[in-house]
Scaffold this motif. Structure first.
Motif, PDB file in Angstrom:
ATOM      1  N   ALA A  12       0.855  -1.190   0.000  1.00 57.93           N
ATOM      2  CA  ALA A  12       0.000   0.000   0.000  1.00 57.93           C
ATOM      3  C   ALA A  12       0.891   1.239   0.000  1.00 57.93           C
ATOM      4  O   ALA A  12       2.020   1.211   0.493  1.00 57.93           O
ATOM      5  N   ASP A  35      -7.384   9.012   5.195  1.00 54.70           N
ATOM      6  CA  ASP A  35      -7.888   7.797   5.829  1.00 54.70           C
ATOM      7  C   ASP A  35      -7.634   7.750   7.328  1.00 54.70           C
ATOM      8  O   ASP A  35      -8.327   7.043   8.056  1.00 54.70           O
ATOM      9  N   GLU A 179     -12.684  -2.256   6.561  1.00 54.55           N
ATOM     10  CA  GLU A 179     -12.200  -2.756   5.270  1.00 54.55           C
ATOM     11  C   GLU A 179     -10.718  -3.122   5.288  1.00 54.55           C
ATOM     12  O   GLU A 179     -10.286  -3.997   4.537  1.00 54.55           O
ATOM     13  N   HIS A 180      -9.936  -2.448   6.136  1.00 55.96           N
ATOM     14  CA  HIS A 180      -8.477  -2.631   6.096  1.00 55.96           C
ATOM     15  C   HIS A 180      -7.869  -2.784   7.491  1.00 55.96           C
ATOM     16  O   HIS A 180      -6.965  -2.035   7.869  1.00 55.96           O
ATOM     17  N   ASP A 182      -5.801  -4.877   8.521  1.00 57.30           N
ATOM     18  CA  ASP A 182      -4.373  -5.172   8.414  1.00 57.30           C
ATOM     19  C   ASP A 182      -3.557  -3.896   8.249  1.00 57.30           C
ATOM     20  O   ASP A 182      -2.451  -3.766   8.807  1.00 57.30           O
ATOM     21  N   LEU A 183      -4.092  -2.929   7.508  1.00 53.54           N
ATOM     22  CA  LEU A 183      -3.378  -1.668   7.324  1.00 53.54           C
ATOM     23  C   LEU A 183      -3.396  -0.825   8.596  1.00 53.54           C
ATOM     24  O   LEU A 183      -2.436  -0.106   8.881  1.00 53.54           O
TER      25      LEU A 183
END
Length: 269
Positions: A12, A35, A179-180, A182-183
């Protein structure tokens, strides 16, 4: 805007879109132009008490010496009680400045309702403070450093002295967390690495202030503040946030305790 975040979040990509003041940063996230952002823990509590869709993933903890109340030059104000009947600039109701006033006055056995809080953008603090528009400011970070560096100003109290629970917190939108995840955890790891580095090399912080245009006087004061460390929102972190949420109820900032647990992520799991 440095490689430490990109390394951890690859493949990313990471882009820094600031600097913003906290309110504008939250708008950037809500509008889809960013974000993640940072704010005060009190502001976060205020947001989730309004059922706004935010998730916190890291606490940026420090001892409180970078928050406080400073009397303006020429006011003759030497103590918190001298502020009765006077004006204090804050960022907004329920945010860090408001918390500083209420917690400092409560700890001193004083009545915060005896002062007049004036809400204004932090970008206007310096002009209002130096021109006599307000008698004092309750503020933090570079704004506190700027006030303290003003000739004739007097630091009345800092947050180390009154049992501070209000620190910084890193947040994402609820949709991004869903949604993310992991990020989000990768962002946490990146912040921990940079925090660990800053403990040994605090010039990381002061160099950033210089990059964004801070004067030598402000940078010199910032260099004296406690170097923050990144902590997870584990059981201890959650307990601290819930304690501050109770203070927000006690101060009348919010009507009821929010469900803090449903708005945080423990990135150590």
């Amino acid at each position: 805007n440095e490689q430490f975040a990109q390394d951890e979040l690859a493949p990313a990509t990471v882009k820094f879109t600031g600097p913003y003041n906290p309110a504008d940063a939250r708008t950037a996230v809500q509008s889809g132009n960013a974000d993640a952002t940072s704010t005060g823990t009190g502001s976060f509590i205020n947001l989730i008490a309004q059922d706004q869709p935010w998730v916190a993933f890291a606490i940026e903890y420090y001892d409180g010496d970078s928050q406080g109340i400073v009397a303006a030059p020429g006011t003759g104000i030497d103590s918190l009680k001298d502020l009765y009947g006077k004006t204090i600039a804050i960022d907004s109701k329920g945010a860090t400045g408001d918390y500083i006033v209420h917690q400092a006055f409560a700890n001193a056995g004083l009545d915060a309702s005896q002062v007049t809080e004036v809400e204004m953008s932090p970008s206007n603090f310096s002009a209002a403070f130096s021109s006599g528009q307000v008698d004092a400011i309750a503020t933090f970070d570079q704004n506190l450093a700027s006030a303290m560096a003003t000739p004739g100003a007097k630091l009345l109290v800092n947050a180390k002295e009154y049992g501070n629970l209000n620190v910084s917190i890193h947040i994402v939108s609820q949709s991004f967390a869903d949604e993310h995840p992991d990020l989000v955890k990768a962002m946490y790891r990146a912040l921990v690495k940079e925090s660990d580095k800053a403990q040994e090399h605090p010039e990381i912080i002061t160099d950033a202030y210089r990059e964004f245009g801070a004067s030598d006087e402000i940078v010199d004061q910032v260099a004296k503040f406690d170097v923050p460390e990144i902590l997870p929102i584990d059981a201890d972190g959650l307990d601290m946030l819930e304690q501050q949420a109770q203070q927000y109820v006690d101060f009348g900032f919010i009507d009821a305790l929010p469900d803090v647990k449903s708005h945080v992520m423990d990135c150590t799991k």
